[in-house]
Design an enzyme around this catalytic site. Structure first.
Site, PDB file in Angstrom:
ATOM      1  N   GLU A  33       0.692  -1.190  -0.039  1.00 52.74           N
ATOM      2  CA  GLU A  33       0.010  -0.481  -0.121  1.00 52.74           C
ATOM      3  C   GLU A  33       0.477   1.294  -0.068  1.00 52.74           C
ATOM      4  O   GLU A  33       0.688   2.214  -0.691  1.00 52.74           O
ATOM      5  CB  GLU A  33      -0.731   0.116   0.961  1.00 52.74           C
ATOM      6  CG  GLU A  33      -1.723  -0.616   0.730  1.00 52.74           C
ATOM      7  CD  GLU A  33      -3.315  -1.218   2.542  1.00 52.74           C
ATOM      8  OE1 GLU A  33      -2.174  -1.486   3.197  1.00 52.74           O
ATOM      9  OE2 GLU A  33      -4.639  -1.020   1.995  1.00 52.74           O
ATOM     10  N   GLU A  71      -3.669  -9.668   2.989  1.00 49.24           N
ATOM     11  CA  GLU A  71      -4.667  -9.674   4.932  1.00 49.24           C
ATOM     12  C   GLU A  71      -5.640 -10.882   4.533  1.00 49.24           C
ATOM     13  O   GLU A  71      -5.869 -11.238   5.683  1.00 49.24           O
ATOM     14  CB  GLU A  71      -4.818  -8.826   3.857  1.00 49.24           C
ATOM     15  CG  GLU A  71      -4.075  -7.354   4.408  1.00 49.24           C
ATOM     16  CD  GLU A  71      -3.059  -6.631   3.734  1.00 49.24           C
ATOM     17  OE1 GLU A  71      -3.000  -7.661   2.343  1.00 49.24           O
ATOM     18  OE2 GLU A  71      -3.169  -5.732   3.704  1.00 49.24           O
TER      19      GLU A  71
HETATM   20  C1  LIG Z   1      -1.055  -0.277  12.271  1.00 46.15           C
HETATM   21  C2  LIG Z   1      -2.322  -1.094  11.500  1.00 46.15           C
HETATM   22  C3  LIG Z   1      -2.978  -0.309  10.800  1.00 46.15           C
HETATM   23  C4  LIG Z   1      -3.013  -1.330   9.724  1.00 46.15           C
HETATM   24  C5  LIG Z   1      -3.714  -0.431   9.068  1.00 46.15           C
HETATM   25  C6  LIG Z   1      -3.573  -1.570   7.660  1.00 46.15           C
HETATM   26  C7  LIG Z   1      -3.355  -2.852   7.203  1.00 46.15           C
HETATM   27  C8  LIG Z   1      -2.311  -3.446   6.721  1.00 46.15           C
HETATM   28  C9  LIG Z   1      -2.250  -4.912   6.586  1.00 46.15           C
HETATM   29  C10 LIG Z   1      -1.376  -5.774   7.156  1.00 46.15           C
HETATM   30  O1  LIG Z   1      -0.229  -5.145   6.402  1.00 46.15           O
HETATM   31  S1  LIG Z   1      -1.188  -6.835   7.476  1.00 46.15           S
HETATM   32  C11 LIG Z   1       0.140  -7.982   7.210  1.00 46.15           C
HETATM   33  C12 LIG Z   1       0.507  -7.686   5.405  1.00 46.15           C
HETATM   34  N1  LIG Z   1       1.236  -8.581   5.665  1.00 46.15           N
HETATM   35  C13 LIG Z   1       1.722 -10.113   5.643  1.00 46.15           C
HETATM   36  O2  LIG Z   1       0.964 -10.417   5.821  1.00 46.15           O
HETATM   37  C14 LIG Z   1       3.297 -10.918   5.466  1.00 46.15           C
HETATM   38  C15 LIG Z   1       3.114 -11.402   6.257  1.00 46.15           C
HETATM   39  N2  LIG Z   1       4.325 -12.989   6.491  1.00 46.15           N
HETATM   40  C16 LIG Z   1       5.190 -13.568   5.578  1.00 46.15           C
HETATM   41  O3  LIG Z   1       4.231 -13.406   5.226  1.00 46.15           O
HETATM   42  C17 LIG Z   1       6.440 -13.586   5.729  1.00 46.15           C
HETATM   43  O4  LIG Z   1       7.037 -13.557   7.345  1.00 46.15           O
HETATM   44  C18 LIG Z   1       7.196 -12.854   4.805  1.00 46.15           C
HETATM   45  C19 LIG Z   1       7.756 -11.533   5.391  1.00 46.15           C
HETATM   46  C20 LIG Z   1       6.954 -13.449   3.588  1.00 46.15           C
HETATM   47  C21 LIG Z   1       8.758 -13.904   5.258  1.00 46.15           C
HETATM   48  O5  LIG Z   1       8.500 -15.015   5.884  1.00 46.15           O
HETATM   49  P1  LIG Z   1      10.103 -15.778   6.362  1.00 46.15           P
HETATM   50  O6  LIG Z   1       9.982 -17.093   5.301  1.00 46.15           O
HETATM   51  O7  LIG Z   1      11.520 -14.728   5.584  1.00 46.15           O
HETATM   52  O8  LIG Z   1      10.059 -15.423   7.416  1.00 46.15           O
HETATM   53  P2  LIG Z   1       8.834 -15.409   8.905  1.00 46.15           P
HETATM   54  O9  LIG Z   1       8.976 -16.375   9.148  1.00 46.15           O
HETATM   55  O10 LIG Z   1       7.765 -15.670   8.166  1.00 46.15           O
HETATM   56  O11 LIG Z   1       8.932 -14.270   9.303  1.00 46.15           O
HETATM   57  C22 LIG Z   1       9.877 -13.904  10.012  1.00 46.15           C
HETATM   58  C23 LIG Z   1       9.544 -12.851  11.271  1.00 46.15           C
HETATM   59  O12 LIG Z   1       8.797 -11.986  11.163  1.00 46.15           O
HETATM   60  C24 LIG Z   1       7.848 -11.443  11.551  1.00 46.15           C
HETATM   61  N3  LIG Z   1       6.741 -11.234  10.938  1.00 46.15           N
HETATM   62  C25 LIG Z   1       6.579 -11.677   9.501  1.00 46.15           C
HETATM   63  N4  LIG Z   1       5.447 -10.305   9.123  1.00 46.15           N
HETATM   64  C26 LIG Z   1       5.765  -9.932  10.026  1.00 46.15           C
HETATM   65  C27 LIG Z   1       4.822  -9.519  10.378  1.00 46.15           C
HETATM   66  N5  LIG Z   1       3.571  -8.301   8.814  1.00 46.15           N
HETATM   67  N6  LIG Z   1       4.394  -7.433  11.446  1.00 46.15           N
HETATM   68  C28 LIG Z   1       5.125  -8.930  12.597  1.00 46.15           C
HETATM   69  N7  LIG Z   1       5.743  -9.637  12.767  1.00 46.15           N
HETATM   70  C29 LIG Z   1       5.568 -10.219  11.347  1.00 46.15           C
HETATM   71  C30 LIG Z   1       7.520 -13.289  11.865  1.00 46.15           C
HETATM   72  O13 LIG Z   1       6.033 -13.625  12.941  1.00 46.15           O
HETATM   73  C31 LIG Z   1       9.064 -14.124  12.069  1.00 46.15           C
HETATM   74  O14 LIG Z   1       8.865 -13.755  14.081  1.00 46.15           O
HETATM   75  P3  LIG Z   1       9.130 -14.465  14.818  1.00 46.15           P
HETATM   76  O15 LIG Z   1       9.948 -13.919  15.826  1.00 46.15           O
HETATM   77  O16 LIG Z   1      11.059 -14.689  13.522  1.00 46.15           O
HETATM   78  O17 LIG Z   1       9.051 -15.734  14.547  1.00 46.15           O
END
Ligand SMILES: CCCCCC/C=C/CC(=O)SCCNC(=O)CCNC(=O)[C@H](O)C(C)(C)COP(=O)(O)OP(=O)(O)OC[C@H]1O[C@@H](n2cnc3c(N)ncnc32)[C@H](O)[C@@H]1OP(=O)(O)O
Length: 727
Positions: A105, A125
């Protein structure tokens, strides 16, 4: 949080900074907004580049903060995206790694987008039970049109840069130096009019059959969603983009987002997201964990047995670019297996080609078919995938123990058998481990990894790392009959069959369970898996067949209730889909359409008559509670027995291996949502009504948790009794 620097004389670079994935926490969003304002106010800045630290643009909003968001909160991210678009100076997004959700976005708020060839973008999402809420549902349709936006937003799939370019999401792909190229572009376009680059000002590309496209999409997602709300809400938001001016569409998007955010489904799906990541961080009851154990590299692997499971496993390994030796016992089976694997690989290659990925997976030089165990001498890991016969598995492991190099890891693909008994015939029991793949093994995401008594931490780390390499979710569990998944399945299936005895039809039970959101009810699932599988196992256990003591009552084993119904079906050759009949009737052997079978109705009536059972009406609530709470009850026992180390392990196994609906978060999450006292009281009620069904008697661990005031799920394991000290 977001670094602001100058690149050359006239370009400001804002770099998002929040390891590991540059999630857009409120601090990051605030810093980004400040950076954009600063650049706007500085007359020496002529253009801006937004990029992310450590080769990742951004994985979107910080999911961890969602639980503290109030449905009425105004998404600050949306305001920042619109601030970027309103900037007086061109803003270029330099996308490396990922731009997902809120990350995309932000990029759509920019006036230009450049991406690295390996970058992925998307709106995932929907998979978290929400929708893009920073104006993404209003901008994307304006940029790429309704059909493509519907696809991306309702599936949540990530698209590679090449596809993103084709769709028009990005303007340019680069192979290297993405940020530098973005800086060059920013300098070049400074001073050019920005109006045509502002997506919010564009109309949604019109189509003559727009109404039909939207309503067809709605029908399609409703059918697939099985009760999930978010895909349908995504369509409502996209429809708003078609029907309303931008600002009103944004209002609608917010309203739908608030509704979803407040729904239990979003919580369940976000729990599932973190549960999937938590299971990677495995622990053994001894305390040894992923932190201290290191995986060994696997360069070359072997698979023994090219039946359905073996073929899928070979395909997975080849896709992961490993050298693979595939072994069968005779030439005919080997030829059949080779042909099957070749066509699976061709299918995979064509799927990859369609999604713009390189398809060099079918390199025959990496795959060797053989009848000779000697070919396994130099492999790093073996996966035995012959059928479930302990004697045969032991014979193979004895052989492997003498042929393979001493450091080779020996895995058995089993859904129930004792890993220790298999390991005991080898000279390296610490290198033996269970790897329970799910069928079809090249598709299903789950790998249940079973530690035996002697399995070493290195072996566990290697098997868990193998799961990741194969793009699967590995869950470490303890060794007991059926491990976690099938051990919990047994009381669920048992209840389903008892319900038939009591008056239900298979389709009534299946409809109740499918209405809850499962892919398939228990009877359709049994027909698909083959009824002979359970029959063989029951014969092995002496519950039926020649080993059954003469004079055993038909509906009782020891003092427990038993249903011989599935045994009777098997005696009639009704093995399920493959036989064209089982709990249902199919159009032909191997057919897939399950039709209610009048023969079965007669059979059930006669059976009830013979055994003096008066059929009664069973309502949906009882069907669901008896099946699901029996399964959940076993889950509590599994936690108490330390077969699973946390409820998340069980939930991930059920979501990825057994089709538990993600929007209900897994069986243990579901129990925590409906309330442990409720689950306990219903089990008590049913076990009083059926005192001869031990699996309905509430687990002592569930009772303990309720007595403790039903602590939250994350605290449950701290109440599991620790094994007594050896001192
Ligand atoms: C203030 C809020 C207002 C809301 C209004 C706007 C709304 C927006 C909606 C969104 O943006 S919702 C989020 C959408 N994004 C996702 O769904 C992405 C999620 N992540 C992934 O798919 C994967 O993590 C990745 C980015 C493709 C990376 O994959 P990889 O296999 O390389 O690593 P992981 O083990 O999955 O992740 C590493 C680590 O990072 C944490 N993490 C990943 N994404 C997020 C996130 N969006 N928010 C917080 N944390 C995230 C994940 O949990 C891992 O953490 P750990 O502690 O090492 O296990």
């Amino acid at each position: 949080m977001a670094q602001y620097r100058r690149a050359g004389a006239a370009v400001a670079v804002i770099r998002l900074h929040n390891a590991p994935v540059n999630a857009l926490s409120s601090a990051v969003v605030q810093a980004l907004a400040q950076g954009v304002k600063k650049a706007d106010l500085d007359p020496s800045v002529k253009a801006v580049v937004i990029c992310g630290a450590n080769g990742k643009f951004s994985a979107g909003a910080d999911i961890r903060t969602f639980s503290s968001l109030q449905p009425r909160d105004r998404p600050a991210l949306a305001e920042t995206v619109s601030l970027i678009e309103r900037s007086q100076k061109p803003v270029v997004a330099a996308i490396e790694g990922v731009a997902l959700g809120g990350g995309l976005e932000v990029a759509l708020g920019c006036h230009y987008r450049i991406a690295h060839a390996q970058a992925r973008v998307g709106f995932p999402e929907v998979l978290l039970g929400i929708l893009p809420a920073a104006e993404g549902t209003q901008r994307l349709p304006r940029l790429i049109g309704i059909p493509a936006a519907l696809d991306l937003i309702t599936t949540g799939r990530h698209v590679l840069a090449a596809e993103a370019l084709k769709l028009g999401i990005i303007d340019e792909i680069v192979k290297e130096n993405t940020v530098e190229r973005a800086i060059e572009l920013a300098s070049k376009v400074s001073g050019q009019p920005l109006g045509p680059r502002k997506i919010s000002l564009k109309p949604v590309p019109d189509l003559p059959d727009m109404e039909a496209i939207l309503s067809e999409a709605l029908v399609k997602v409703k059918r697939k969603a099985r009760g999930r709300l978010s895909p349908e809400m995504c369509i409502q938001a996209i429809k708003a983009a078609v029907q309303l001016p931008f600002a009103e569409g944004v209002e609608k998007e917010r309203e739908l987002f608030r509704f979803l955010l407040g729904s239990g489904q979003a919580k369940a799906q976000q729990y599932a997201f973190f549960a999937e990541r938590a299971v990677e961080k495995w622990t053994m009851p001894s305390g040894t964990s992923w932190k201290t154990a290191s995986a060994q590299p696997i360069r070359k692997a072997a698979v023994i047995g090219l039946g359905t499971m073996g073929r899928g496993i070979v395909t997975s390994l080849v896709k992961a670019k490993m050298l693979v030796v595939a072994l069968e016992q005779d030439q005919k089976q080997l030829d059949i297996g080779r042909e099957a694997v070749t066509s699976l690989l061709q299918w995979e290659a064509s799927k990859m080609q369609q999604s713009g990925q390189s398809q060099d997976i079918c390199d025959p030089a990496r795959l060797q078919f053989t009848l000779d165990f000697g070919a396994l001498r130099d492999v790093d890991l073996v996966i035995e995938a012959v059928f479930e016969d302990m004697a045969l598995k032991k014979e193979i492991f004895r052989k492997l123990s003498t042929i393979c190099k001493p450091e080779a890891f020996l895995c058995t693909n089993t859904s129930a058998l004792d890993i220790d008994e298999i390991a005991a015939v080898t000279s390296h029991p610490h290198q033996v481990i269970g790897t329970h793949f799910f069928s079809p093994a090249h598709v299903m995401k789950l790998l249940e990894v079973i530690r035996g008594h002697h399995t070493s931490p290195t072996t566990i780390a290697t098997a868990m790392s193998l799961a990741k390499t194969l793009n699967k979710v590995g869950v470490l569990v303890g060794n007991c009959f059926g491990f976690v998944g099938n051990r919990m399945m047994a009381p669920y299936v048992e209840q389903a069959i008892f319900l038939l005895e009591e008056g239900c039809k298979p389709e009534e039970v299946d409809q109740a369970v499918e209405g809850f959101g499962f892919h398939m009810g228990p009877f359709r699932m049994l027909d698909l898996a083959g009824l002979d599988v359970g029959w063989r196992s029951r014969k092995g256990q002496g519950l039926t067949g020649p080993k059954l003591a003469p004079g055993t009552p038909a509906r009782q084993r020891e003092s427990r209730r038993y249903s011989p119904l599935p045994d009777f079906l098997c005696e009639q050759g009704r093995y399920g889909q493959k036989a064209g009949k089982g709990w249902y009737l199919y159009e032909k052997p191997g057919g897939r359409t399950a039709n209610p079978d009048p023969w079965l109705y007669n059979f059930l009536s006669e059976y009830r008559e013979t055994h003096g059972i008066k059929a009664r009406f069973v309502d949906q609530e009882e069907i669901l509670e008896r099946c699901l709470y029996a399964l959940i009850n076993e889950g509590f026992q599994i936690l108490a027995d330390r077969i699973a180390s946390a409820p998340e392990d069980i939930d991930v196994i059920y979501i990825y291996g057994y089709g538990w609906p993600t929007h209900r978060g897994g069986p243990m999450f579901h129990a925590s949502t409906v309330g442990l006292p409720h689950v306990l009281s219903r089990l008590q009620k049913y076990s009083e009504a059926h005192p001869d069904i031990p699996k309905l008697q509430p687990s002592p661990f569930l009772k303990k948790l309720v007595a403790l005031g039903s602590p939250p799920l994350r605290e449950w394991v701290s109440h599991v009794r620790q094994p007594s000290s050896k001192l």
